[in-house]
Design a protein around this motif. Structure first.
Motif, PDB file in Angstrom:
ATOM      1  N   UNK A 104      74.908 103.625  55.698  1.00 35.48           N
ATOM      2  CA  UNK A 104      74.220 104.595  56.535  1.00 35.48           C
ATOM      3  C   UNK A 104      74.729 104.570  57.966  1.00 35.48           C
ATOM      4  N   UNK A 105      75.155 103.402  58.419  1.00 36.45           N
ATOM      5  CA  UNK A 105      75.727 103.334  59.767  1.00 36.45           C
ATOM      6  C   UNK A 105      76.991 104.172  59.852  1.00 36.45           C
ATOM      7  N   UNK A 106      77.824 104.062  58.818  1.00 32.72           N
ATOM      8  CA  UNK A 106      79.033 104.890  58.821  1.00 32.72           C
ATOM      9  C   UNK A 106      78.684 106.372  58.756  1.00 32.72           C
ATOM     10  N   UNK A 112      77.520 111.516  64.382  1.00 35.07           N
ATOM     11  CA  UNK A 112      77.597 111.479  65.853  1.00 35.07           C
ATOM     12  C   UNK A 112      78.902 112.102  66.338  1.00 35.07           C
ATOM     13  N   UNK A 113      79.986 111.902  65.573  1.00 36.11           N
ATOM     14  CA  UNK A 113      81.274 112.460  65.977  1.00 36.11           C
ATOM     15  C   UNK A 113      81.260 113.986  65.974  1.00 36.11           C
ATOM     16  N   UNK A 114      80.455 114.576  65.081  1.00 35.43           N
ATOM     17  CA  UNK A 114      80.414 116.035  65.011  1.00 35.43           C
ATOM     18  C   UNK A 114      79.196 116.592  65.723  1.00 35.43           C
ATOM     19  N   UNK A 115      78.430 115.727  66.398  1.00 35.23           N
ATOM     20  CA  UNK A 115      77.285 116.188  67.172  1.00 35.23           C
ATOM     21  C   UNK A 115      76.013 116.365  66.386  1.00 35.23           C
ATOM     22  N   UNK A 116      75.966 115.866  65.123  1.00 31.17           N
ATOM     23  CA  UNK A 116      74.759 116.018  64.322  1.00 31.17           C
ATOM     24  C   UNK A 116      73.785 114.874  64.512  1.00 31.17           C
ATOM     25  N   UNK A 117      74.188 113.818  65.217  1.00 30.25           N
ATOM     26  CA  UNK A 117      73.320 112.674  65.496  1.00 30.25           C
ATOM     27  C   UNK A 117      73.544 112.240  66.928  1.00 30.25           C
ATOM     28  N   UNK A 119      73.442 109.327  70.184  1.00 30.71           N
ATOM     29  CA  UNK A 119      73.846 107.938  70.400  1.00 30.71           C
ATOM     30  C   UNK A 119      72.686 106.979  70.126  1.00 30.71           C
ATOM     31  N   UNK A 120      71.482 107.477  70.347  1.00 29.64           N
ATOM     32  CA  UNK A 120      70.304 106.642  70.045  1.00 29.64           C
ATOM     33  C   UNK A 120      70.216 106.349  68.562  1.00 29.64           C
ATOM     34  N   UNK A 121      70.524 107.370  67.734  1.00 33.07           N
ATOM     35  CA  UNK A 121      70.497 107.149  66.292  1.00 33.07           C
ATOM     36  C   UNK A 121      71.522 106.086  65.879  1.00 33.07           C
ATOM     37  N   UNK A 122      72.693 106.136  66.487  1.00 37.09           N
ATOM     38  CA  UNK A 122      73.745 105.156  66.188  1.00 37.09           C
ATOM     39  C   UNK A 122      73.303 103.759  66.603  1.00 37.09           C
ATOM     40  N   UNK A 123      72.734 103.651  67.807  1.00 38.85           N
ATOM     41  CA  UNK A 123      72.295 102.340  68.303  1.00 38.85           C
ATOM     42  C   UNK A 123      71.171 101.776  67.438  1.00 38.85           C
ATOM     43  N   UNK A 126      72.702 100.500  64.185  1.00 40.45           N
ATOM     44  CA  UNK A 126      73.406  99.226  64.392  1.00 40.45           C
ATOM     45  C   UNK A 126      72.414  98.071  64.538  1.00 40.45           C
ATOM     46  N   UNK A 127      71.309  98.331  65.201  1.00 39.96           N
ATOM     47  CA  UNK A 127      70.267  97.314  65.316  1.00 39.96           C
ATOM     48  C   UNK A 127      69.681  96.976  63.955  1.00 39.96           C
ATOM     49  N   UNK A 128      69.478  98.034  63.148  1.00 39.28           N
ATOM     50  CA  UNK A 128      68.933  97.819  61.812  1.00 39.28           C
ATOM     51  C   UNK A 128      69.882  96.981  60.967  1.00 39.28           C
TER      52      UNK A 128
END
Length: 389
Positions: A104-106, A112-117, A119-123, A126-128
């Motif tokens: 799911x992180x990938x 995020x690269x295409x603007x659908x998520x 940076x908070x979602x990525x962070x 990664x925390x999860x």
């Protein structure tokens, strides 16, 4: 049974005659003695029989104590094996969840690269991943500790590779676990049998103490030869024989025998109370186990329903997130809830297995069906620490 002893000896003596009125005169001589002595205590009052009965009861008590120790050992092995299987499964599920979170992180990073998520979602993801991964070493350490404990219980070293891995799915419950059992089954419990044997020994000890205050009857005799030289054995005139009958009645011993009897009677009362306490404790133990079985069954059924609901909720949340219907925080919350229900279900399965083992232990463990000798180990570890092949 009568006592028969053989005696053979040589004696050299020197005797002064001053006692007979002839001073400054003495003589010395030697002789050989070869005879058989027989004695028999007539057990009129049953003291010897009660003594044999007491020793037999003490033997039965030690045998029951041995079975109790063996039962505790096997129960610890079973519970540790179940715990190791549970931790192994929890570790596998935790690793699977880590892999799931990394996938799911990938996915979030690609969105995020295409603007659908964001940076908070990525962070957050990664925390999860980090939080889920941090739980793996904890499960691994507990699993290996359980393996080491299992090796210790079976009399091996922690690094022994012959201890097999245990799969939780291979451990099956009986078809039905009872919510009640006949009380006669408790007669096989080693602790009850030990307390019963101790009580039996205490009753016999009272009989021994009573018989010690009564007259004792004994027959004894001897037959053989006494000769000045070894070559003179069997020469007429050197034969010897003796026969005696004896009755001994204690008259005054400072109250020792009376108080010995009172001590035995007090010990009998204590043994009776101990037996009663053991029986009450055994009934309570079985009742506790049966209550635990009923409670764990209800908890297991509820955990199964919760795991299925959490799995379905996670699957729906993942689909809705891919379609943009919910936020990723909702997915994370659903994943966490599923993980908790999954671990709880595994622990509930292990608890039911432990309950079945505890029930067998509380009923005595079936030791009376054994045909081998649990005392003798199949191998002995040398004192130098080497492991025999």
């Amino acid at each position: 049974m009568p006592s028969i002893d053989g005696h053979a000896g040589w004696t050299r003596e020197k005797f002064p005659y001053a006692e007979s009125g002839i001073p400054n005169t003495n003589a010395s001589w030697g002789y050989y003695d070869l005879h058989v002595a027989v004695s028999y205590d007539i057990d009129v009052w049953g003291g010897i029989r009660r003594g044999i009965e007491r020793e037999a009861a003490l033997r039965d008590a030690v045998a029951a104590q041995l079975q109790a120790a063996y039962l505790v050992l096997t129960a610890n092995i079973v519970s540790t094996a179940i715990n190791a299987a549970m931790l192994s499964r929890e570790m596998e599920e935790q690793q699977r969840l880590v892999t799931f979170e990394e996938e799911y992180l990938r996915t979030v990073e690609a969105q995020y690269q295409v603007g659908a998520a964001s940076a908070t979602d990525v962070a957050l993801q990664r925390t999860q991943v980090a939080e889920q991964y941090a739980l793996v070493p904890n499960f691994r350490a507990r699993f290996f500790n359980a393996r080491h404990a299992l090796a210790d219980l079976v009399g091996s070293f922690a690094t022994d590779a012959r201890i097999p891995a245990i799969d939780l799915d291979q451990l099956t419950l009986p078809a039905e676990l009872p919510l009640g059992v006949p009380s006669t089954l408790l007669e096989h419990r080693p602790d009850i049998r030990q307390a019963t044997a101790d009580l039996h020994a205490a009753t016999a000890a009272v009989g021994v103490a009573e018989a010690a205050r009564l007259p004792t009857f004994m027959l004894s005799g001897a037959w053989g030869d006494v000769a000045a030289h070894a070559a003179e054995f069997a020469v007429p005139g050197n034969g010897m024989a003796a026969l005696a009958a004896q009755i001994v009645q204690p008259i005054f011993q400072g109250g020792r025998l009376l108080h010995n009897q009172r001590q035995a009677e007090a010990a009998l009362s204590a043994s009776a109370e101990h037996w009663r306490a053991v029986v009450y404790s055994s009934f309570r133990n079985v009742a506790d186990v049966l209550t635990q079985i009923a409670g764990d069954k209800d908890a297991f059924d509820a955990d199964v329903v919760a795991e299925r609901a959490a799995s379905q909720a996670l699957s729906l949340a993942q689909k809705q997130y891919r379609l943009g219907g919910i936020s990723y925080i909702t997915v994370l919350t659903t994943e966490t809830a599923y993980q908790r229900t999954l671990i709880t279900l595994i622990e509930a399965r292990a608890a039911r297995l432990s309950d079945s083992a505890a029930l067998f232990v509380s009923l005595g463990g079936g030791w009376w069906n054994r045909h081998d000798n649990p005392v003798l180990p199949d191998r002995i570890v040398p004192l130098d620490g080497s492991v025999p092949q």
